[in-house]
Design a protein around this motif. Structure first.
Motif, PDB file in Angstrom:
ATOM      1  N   PHE A  10       0.860  -1.178   0.000  1.00  0.00           N
ATOM      2  CA  PHE A  10       0.000   0.000   0.000  1.00  0.00           C
ATOM      3  C   PHE A  10       0.900   1.233   0.000  1.00  0.00           C
ATOM      4  N   PRO A  11       0.384   2.386  -0.409  1.00  0.00           N
ATOM      5  CA  PRO A  11       1.219   3.590  -0.440  1.00  0.00           C
ATOM      6  C   PRO A  11       1.433   4.202   0.938  1.00  0.00           C
ATOM      7  N   GLU A  12       2.668   4.613   1.172  1.00  0.00           N
ATOM      8  CA  GLU A  12       2.986   5.423   2.352  1.00  0.00           C
ATOM      9  C   GLU A  12       3.010   6.865   1.860  1.00  0.00           C
ATOM     10  N   ASN A  13       2.081   7.663   2.352  1.00  0.00           N
ATOM     11  CA  ASN A  13       1.927   9.040   1.879  1.00  0.00           C
ATOM     12  C   ASN A  13       2.501  10.093   2.813  1.00  0.00           C
ATOM     13  N   ASN A  14       2.762   9.712   4.079  1.00  0.00           N
ATOM     14  CA  ASN A  14       3.331  10.662   5.041  1.00  0.00           C
ATOM     15  C   ASN A  14       3.869   9.903   6.249  1.00  0.00           C
ATOM     16  N   TRP A  15       4.655  10.607   7.064  1.00  0.00           N
ATOM     17  CA  TRP A  15       5.269   9.998   8.247  1.00  0.00           C
ATOM     18  C   TRP A  15       4.248   9.591   9.288  1.00  0.00           C
ATOM     19  N   ASP A  16       3.105  10.285   9.319  1.00  0.00           N
ATOM     20  CA  ASP A  16       2.163  10.155  10.425  1.00  0.00           C
ATOM     21  C   ASP A  16       1.109   9.067  10.258  1.00  0.00           C
ATOM     22  N   GLN A  17       1.141   8.299   9.205  1.00  0.00           N
ATOM     23  CA  GLN A  17       0.079   7.314   8.974  1.00  0.00           C
ATOM     24  C   GLN A  17       0.334   5.969   9.651  1.00  0.00           C
ATOM     25  N   LYS A  18       1.491   5.792  10.261  1.00  0.00           N
ATOM     26  CA  LYS A  18       1.883   4.473  10.777  1.00  0.00           C
ATOM     27  C   LYS A  18       0.901   3.910  11.811  1.00  0.00           C
ATOM     28  N   ILE A  19       0.456   4.719  12.753  1.00  0.00           N
ATOM     29  CA  ILE A  19      -0.472   4.218  13.779  1.00  0.00           C
ATOM     30  C   ILE A  19      -1.778   3.754  13.126  1.00  0.00           C
ATOM     31  N   ASP A  20      -2.294   4.548  12.188  1.00  0.00           N
ATOM     32  CA  ASP A  20      -3.517   4.149  11.482  1.00  0.00           C
ATOM     33  C   ASP A  20      -3.301   2.861  10.694  1.00  0.00           C
ATOM     34  N   ASP A  21      -2.128   2.710  10.064  1.00  0.00           N
ATOM     35  CA  ASP A  21      -1.835   1.493   9.308  1.00  0.00           C
ATOM     36  C   ASP A  21      -1.746   0.278  10.231  1.00  0.00           C
ATOM     37  N   ILE A  22      -1.142   0.449  11.394  1.00  0.00           N
ATOM     38  CA  ILE A  22      -1.041  -0.646  12.366  1.00  0.00           C
ATOM     39  C   ILE A  22      -2.432  -1.133  12.750  1.00  0.00           C
ATOM     40  N   LYS A  23      -3.322  -0.198  12.999  1.00  0.00           N
ATOM     41  CA  LYS A  23      -4.696  -0.559  13.359  1.00  0.00           C
ATOM     42  C   LYS A  23      -5.440  -1.172  12.176  1.00  0.00           C
ATOM     43  N   LYS A  24      -5.307  -0.567  11.003  1.00  0.00           N
ATOM     44  CA  LYS A  24      -6.023  -1.021   9.804  1.00  0.00           C
ATOM     45  C   LYS A  24      -5.659  -2.459   9.437  1.00  0.00           C
TER      46      LYS A  24
END
Length: 154
Positions: A69-83
């Motif tokens: 999946f695309p990484e669009n910014n530094w701050d998405q990691k927590i949301d990705d972990i949950k998703k």
């Protein structure tokens, strides 16, 4: 199910990438990979040789990877972990300490990088090839093609 998550640019896909993805896949049941988008690379001051779509296609074709999946910014990691229901987040040891804040959400693991190979080093070596050397290589390739054609091999 143990889900492993990692991120990277994965430009000029090489054996170091393969070895990392293989080790990561052995840590769990599913390996999910965030690949830096072109716009994110631009924000970081990086330029990839291959586009995001091409890099995503290359990485997703690796047998060790279950999803990209695309990484669009530094701050998405927590949301990705949950998703993705991530149980372990892992990066190369050149990032030690940078993602410890994610320990609140999952295990954080830093793996040793493959020695003597990096995309940055490959790009540096390629940039040292002069135009005349490239022309010699191209000429040699044309010679080989001519020889193969003259042999009339099918």
């Amino acid at each position: 199910m143990k889900v492993i998550l990692t991120y990277g640019t994965f430009d000029l896909f090489h054996v170091g990438h393969i070895r990392l993805l293989k080790r990561l896949s052995l840590l769990g049941d599913r390996l999910v990979v965030g690949i830096s988008s072109d716009s994110f690379n631009e924000m970081k001051g990086k330029k990839s040789f291959f586009s995001y779509a091409e890099r995503a296609e290359i990485v997703s074709s690796c047998k060790y990877v279950d999803e990209v999946f695309p990484e669009n910014n530094w701050d998405q990691k927590i949301d990705d972990i949950k998703k993705y229901g991530v149980t372990c987040f892992s990066m190369g040891d050149d990032w030690i300490g940078k993602f410890d804040y994610l320990e609140e959400y999952c295990e954080v693991l830093y793996l040793e990088r493959t020695e003597d190979i990096s995309t940055t080093d490959i790009k540096k070596k390629l940039s040292l090839i002069s135009q005349s050397e490239l022309e010699k290589i191209e000429s040699s390739l044309h010679d080989v093609i001519g020889i193969v054609k003259s042999l009339n091999i099918k």
